[in-house]
Design an enzyme around this catalytic site. Structure first.
Site, PDB file in Angstrom:
ATOM      1  N   ARG A  94     -14.327  -2.316  -3.500  1.00 48.51           N
ATOM      2  CA  ARG A  94     -13.963  -3.708  -3.201  1.00 48.51           C
ATOM      3  C   ARG A  94     -14.239  -3.987  -1.734  1.00 48.51           C
ATOM      4  O   ARG A  94     -13.882  -3.173  -0.871  1.00 48.51           O
ATOM      5  CB  ARG A  94     -12.485  -3.940  -3.516  1.00 48.51           C
ATOM      6  N   CYS A 136      -7.212  -4.254 -12.854  1.00 47.02           N
ATOM      7  CA  CYS A 136      -7.000  -3.262 -11.798  1.00 47.02           C
ATOM      8  C   CYS A 136      -5.675  -3.443 -11.064  1.00 47.02           C
ATOM      9  O   CYS A 136      -5.393  -2.749 -10.099  1.00 47.02           O
ATOM     10  CB  CYS A 136      -8.152  -3.278 -10.793  1.00 47.02           C
ATOM     11  N   GLU A 156      -7.975 -13.152  -9.140  1.00 42.85           N
ATOM     12  CA  GLU A 156      -6.572 -13.196  -8.734  1.00 42.85           C
ATOM     13  C   GLU A 156      -6.108 -14.597  -8.361  1.00 42.85           C
ATOM     14  O   GLU A 156      -4.929 -14.820  -8.121  1.00 42.85           O
ATOM     15  CB  GLU A 156      -6.298 -12.190  -7.593  1.00 42.85           C
ATOM     16  N   ARG A 216     -10.029   0.443  -2.445  1.00 39.49           N
ATOM     17  CA  ARG A 216      -9.627  -0.606  -1.496  1.00 39.49           C
ATOM     18  C   ARG A 216     -10.149  -0.244  -0.107  1.00 39.49           C
ATOM     19  O   ARG A 216      -9.568   0.601   0.568  1.00 39.49           O
ATOM     20  CB  ARG A 216      -8.100  -0.714  -1.442  1.00 39.49           C
ATOM     21  N   HIS A 240       0.815  -1.210   0.000  1.00 42.10           N
ATOM     22  CA  HIS A 240       0.000   0.000   0.000  1.00 42.10           C
ATOM     23  C   HIS A 240       0.848   1.259   0.000  1.00 42.10           C
ATOM     24  O   HIS A 240       0.490   2.273  -0.602  1.00 42.10           O
ATOM     25  CB  HIS A 240      -0.967  -0.022   1.178  1.00 42.10           C
ATOM     26  N   ARG A 291       5.076 -11.695  -3.629  1.00 38.59           N
ATOM     27  CA  ARG A 291       5.263 -10.396  -4.285  1.00 38.59           C
ATOM     28  C   ARG A 291       6.114  -9.437  -3.462  1.00 38.59           C
ATOM     29  O   ARG A 291       6.528  -8.393  -3.947  1.00 38.59           O
ATOM     30  CB  ARG A 291       3.901  -9.789  -4.648  1.00 38.59           C
ATOM     31  N   ASN A 329      -1.758  -8.085  -9.549  1.00 40.14           N
ATOM     32  CA  ASN A 329      -0.745  -8.113  -8.475  1.00 40.14           C
ATOM     33  C   ASN A 329      -0.712  -9.492  -7.823  1.00 40.14           C
ATOM     34  O   ASN A 329       0.356 -10.061  -7.600  1.00 40.14           O
ATOM     35  CB  ASN A 329      -1.053  -7.071  -7.393  1.00 40.14           C
ATOM     36  N   ASP A 330      -1.895 -10.000  -7.513  1.00 39.25           N
ATOM     37  CA  ASP A 330      -1.939 -11.322  -6.888  1.00 39.25           C
ATOM     38  C   ASP A 330      -1.917 -12.441  -7.914  1.00 39.25           C
ATOM     39  O   ASP A 330      -1.308 -13.477  -7.681  1.00 39.25           O
ATOM     40  CB  ASP A 330      -3.184 -11.446  -5.997  1.00 39.25           C
TER      41      ASP A 330
HETATM   42  C1  PEP Z   1      -4.379  -7.163  -7.164  1.00 40.36           C
HETATM   43  O1  PEP Z   1      -4.121  -8.195  -6.532  1.00 40.36           O
HETATM   44  O2  PEP Z   1      -4.017  -6.964  -8.335  1.00 40.36           O
HETATM   45  C2  PEP Z   1      -5.136  -6.077  -6.532  1.00 40.36           C
HETATM   46  C3  PEP Z   1      -5.600  -5.066  -7.215  1.00 40.36           C
HETATM   47  O3  PEP Z   1      -5.301  -6.162  -5.196  1.00 40.36           O
HETATM   48  P1  PEP Z   1      -4.219  -5.770  -4.088  1.00 40.36           P
HETATM   49  O4  PEP Z   1      -3.016  -5.207  -4.765  1.00 40.36           O
HETATM   50  O5  PEP Z   1      -4.878  -4.803  -3.181  1.00 40.36           O
HETATM   51  O6  PEP Z   1      -3.970  -7.084  -3.450  1.00 40.36           O
HETATM   52 MG    MG Z   2      -5.105  -8.565  -4.647  1.00 43.70          MG
END
Ligand code: PEP
Ligand code: MG
Length: 756
Positions: free
Chosen positions: A503, A676, A605, A467, A360, A639, A628-629
């Site tokens: 979300r 996203c 994800e 978020r 974050h 990650r 991202n996930d």
């Molecule tokens: C993701 O996983 O791509 C996502 C948008 O969620 P976060 O980064 O908050 O896990």
């Molecule tokens: Mg995620």
């Protein structure tokens, strides 16, 4: 053997500086293995040679003098082969070369192992013996294990040397981390540390020795009082013997004890907190190396005590935080809340030893347009304060005390960036579309501090991801329905003219709530996202009710569910969504208010869902891909882990192939598809995404202008062609290279810089 290894590593932990570390290693190895000689050669990559840096048994005058090219002798061979060499009669080996200065001809038995850190040979550790002999197997494994353990220590020492060699004009070395937010910056480091963590206190000097002594005196007094209070509270509840602990604490603190030593260091010109750290670390090392487990445990008492004094010392200083222009914030772990509290006006970059490009804090730095690097775990934070730094957020590297040539090069980049930002700002009024006029929705991922005016000005088409865990993280307990309603209503009113996707709570993994800790061995594979909220309908229903109540009178609201893995989970989510909706609808009807059922989708994800997409798309209104996930789970790579960061890339052929499949399946099902994750903020990646059919991209506000420009310079068919072209490439590097060259040919190289 394990006990001997522990002794060596402990002795090493007490050593001060590189030379002492090496001397301790060679002496301890001779002692542990009862061999005549042990030596260490370190690699000098600038001159492509190994240098004898420490030895017990060889001619001491030869230390620092004996140098062997990377292809020379047995040492060179070990470095080249990256494996141990074990010889009964070293001089008979064809690679053996005589070095007159060290008189090693008399040694026959030879065992050498490479010291390797992250695929790089840092040096070679050897033992030798006069008598021809075969070293035992466990001697060989001892040395291999020791070399593996020492590699991290030597790597740290290598980094420490960066600080000692700062004056050299040819000096251009760097420390690498994870690129978290694009951009470059030149400035001066300011170390920010959490209250009560003695280990992250930077080396800081002072002219006001009297003032610092006074501060120490007050902090020690306050700690004495605190301990007395604690002791009184415990009286009668614990035994006399246990109460004695508090007396022991008081004694350690007394002016004859720790307090006195700290005063002496302050008198050498150090800040009180720095002096405290220096003294305490010395004692901690001594305690930790003790054989007696009871005494070893006492190290914890000292650390606790030091943190108490520190908390007293620091509370006075933190409130006065003011930053000079061009400050680069450096911290052990930068959090989103920390950034929110900083006077960001003077901050030009952020460096965090822990964290990842998708944390974050990283997301927030992107939104603010501040270059950032995370995960520089080997960075000696205590020596960073006031150092001149260059931060290269594109490649994830910092340069410490850079020479003039490098500073000038980066100044040119900085000027180019300013020029680009100016030019991009002129595109703001242009539509979000491809060169041939195909509309692409560019949305923003809203986070702390998102300035709605800036979002409107930039021409965003909506909020693609809000978020909700971020406001949860800022509180001390779960927010009530009324509190949440207020938060979401504020969001919806800021973006009342646009679609907004909220979300539901996504905690677990690396997102922790202080008041609801989730402790697991494998948090990313554990209890997170809807797995938590489905197990806690109480939390989930309150949130859903708050979202519905907040939506009264506003336009298009969408609801996205994080970390859905199975259809059963999705069905259960829907059951609760309907329940909350019906309840709120009924309550509002009494006061003549109505609400509209939101569209519901999943954040895709979990890779398993890709292969059940047909069933998922029958149930949901949209799919939003959380790359991202998704990448983390597809590549089996944490990650946040620097060690494996090279694997974490959205250009991995397998990742691209899955993204293509998702797009094709959603197209067949005629279901809206969005992306996203951070991938949507990378102009290079965006060319592929649009080419694959993704027409809604949600990203941090800081990247919107670059993405807008990238898509506006290519026709849709050209991006589709690019997707076809990269199918021929089997590696991530080739794909990236091809895209980069394509961008450069269009004169868009400035939008992306070559990654590491
Ligand atoms: C993701 O996983 O791509 C996502 C948008 O969620 P976060 O980064 O908050 O896990
Ligand atoms: Mg995620």
């Amino acid at each position: 053997m394990l006990e001997q290894l522990r002794r060596v590593t402990q002795a090493v932990s007490l050593a001060d500086g590189q030379q002492q570390t090496l001397d301790v290693i060679v002496a301890e190895v001779c002692h542990a293995l009862e061999v005549e000689t042990c030596s260490i050669f370190l690699a000098d990559y600038q001159l492509s040679q190994f240098v004898l840096m420490a030895s017990k048994g060889l001619n001491p005058d030869s230390i620092g003098q004996v140098k062997l090219g990377f292809n020379e002798g047995l040492i060179g061979l070990i470095g080249q082969r990256e494996e141990p060499i074990h010889l009964q009669q070293a001089s008979e080996h064809p690679s053996f070369c005589v070095i007159p200065e060290i008189n090693e001809e008399k040694f026959n038995a030879f065992l050498g192992v490479p010291v390797i850190h992250r695929r790089k040979v840092l040096g070679v550790l050897i033992i030798q013996q006069t008598q021809p002999r075969q070293f035992e197997l466990d001697e060989e494994t001892f040395l291999i294990t020791l070399a593996a353990q020492l590699s991290a220590v030597l790597s740290n020492n290598e980094i420490n040397q960066l600080f000692d060699n700062q004056t050299s004009e040819s000096f251009t070395r760097n420390i690498r981390g994870i690129p978290a937010s694009d951009g470059v910056a030149i400035g001066s480091a300011r170390v920010i540390f959490p209250l009560a963590s003695i280990h992250s206190i930077p080396d800081r000097k002072t002219d006001d020795i009297k003032g610092e002594l006074k501060k120490l005196g007050s902090a020690v007094k306050a700690t004495h009082r605190q301990l007395e209070k604690m002791s009184r509270r415990m009286e009668g509840r614990v035994s006399e013997q246990e109460l004695f602990l508090f007396d022991a604490y008081q004694q350690i603190l007394s002016s004859q004890g720790l307090g006195h030593e700290v005063e002496e260091v302050i008198k050498q010109g150090f800040w009180a907190a720095t002096a405290l750290r220096k003294v305490v670390q010395k004692h901690l090392n001594a305690f930790k190396s003790m054989e007696d487990p009871y005494l070893r445990e006492r190290a914890n008492d000292i650390e606790d005590l030091a943190n108490r004094v520190l908390a007293q010392l620091i509370s006075a200083n933190q409130s006065q935080l003011s930053l000079e222009p061009n400050t680069i914030i450096v911290a052990e772990s930068v959090t989103a809340a920390m950034i929110a509290e900083l006077p960001m006006k003077n901050v030009v970059a952020i460096v965090s030893l822990k964290g990842s490009s998708t944390s974050h804090a990283a997301i927030l730095t992107k939104a603010l347009g501040v270059p950032a690097i995370m995960g520089l775990e080997t960075c000696p934070i205590t020596r960073m304060d006031n150092k001149q730094l260059i931060v290269d957020g594109y490649n994830g590297q910092i340069f410490i005390s850079p020479n003039h040539t490098l500073q000038n090069q980066y100044q040119v980049l900085l000027d180019e960036e300013r020029q680009l930002a100016f030019e991009l700002s002129r595109d703001e009024c242009l539509p979000n579309e491809t060169k041939d006029g195909q509309k692409i929705k560019l949305m923003i991922n809203s986070s702390l501090g998102t300035d709605s005016q800036r979002v409107h000005q930039a021409g965003a088409d909506g909020v693609g991801l809000y978020r909700t865990e971020i406001p949860f993280m800022q509180l001390q307990q779960f927010p009530s329905e009324a509190q949440q309603t207020k938060i979401y209503r504020e969001l919806l009113s800021q973006f009342s003219d646009m679609p907004v996707t909220i979300r539901t709570l996504d905690v677990g993994g690396d997102k922790q709530l202080e008041y609801f800790p989730i402790v697991e061995d494998n948090p990313f594979l554990g209890w997170r996202g809807v797995r938590v909220t489905l197990d806690h309908p109480d939390i989930f229903l309150v949130q859903l009710r708050a979202i519905f109540k907040a939506s009264v009178g506003f336009g298009e609201l969408k609801l996205a569910l994080p970390m859905v893995s199975t259809l059963e989970e999705l069905d259960e989510c829907f059951r609760l969504i309907h329940q909350a909706f019906d309840e709120v609808e009924e309550e509002l009807a009494v006061i003549n208010q109505t609400i509209v059922k939101p569209k519901v989708g999943i954040i895709l994800e979990v890779p398993a869902t890709v292969f059940q997409l047909k069933s998922f798309t029958k149930r949901v209104d949209f799919i939003s891909v959380g790359t991202n996930d998704l990448i983390q789970y597809m590549m089996a790579v944490d990650r946040n882990n620097l060690q494996v960061k090279n694997l974490y890339s959205h250009f991995q052929p397998a990742v691209l192939s899955v993204l293509r499949k998702i797009s094709q399946d959603c197209e067949k099902a005629r279901i809206p598809l969005q992306i996203c994750g951070e991938m949507a903020a990378d102009p290079l990646a965006v060319l592929l995404l649009v080419g694959m059919g993704y027409s809604e991209l949600s990203m941090n506000i800081g990247s919107l202008a670059k993405v807008k420009r990238a898509i506006s310079r290519f026709e849709l068919s050209e991006m589709q062609q690019l997707v076809a072209e990269i199918e021929a490439f089997e590696t991530e590097a080739k794909i990236k290279d091809h895209l980069f060259k394509t961008m450069e040919k269009r004169g868009l190289g400035g939008l992306v810089r070559a990654g590491n």
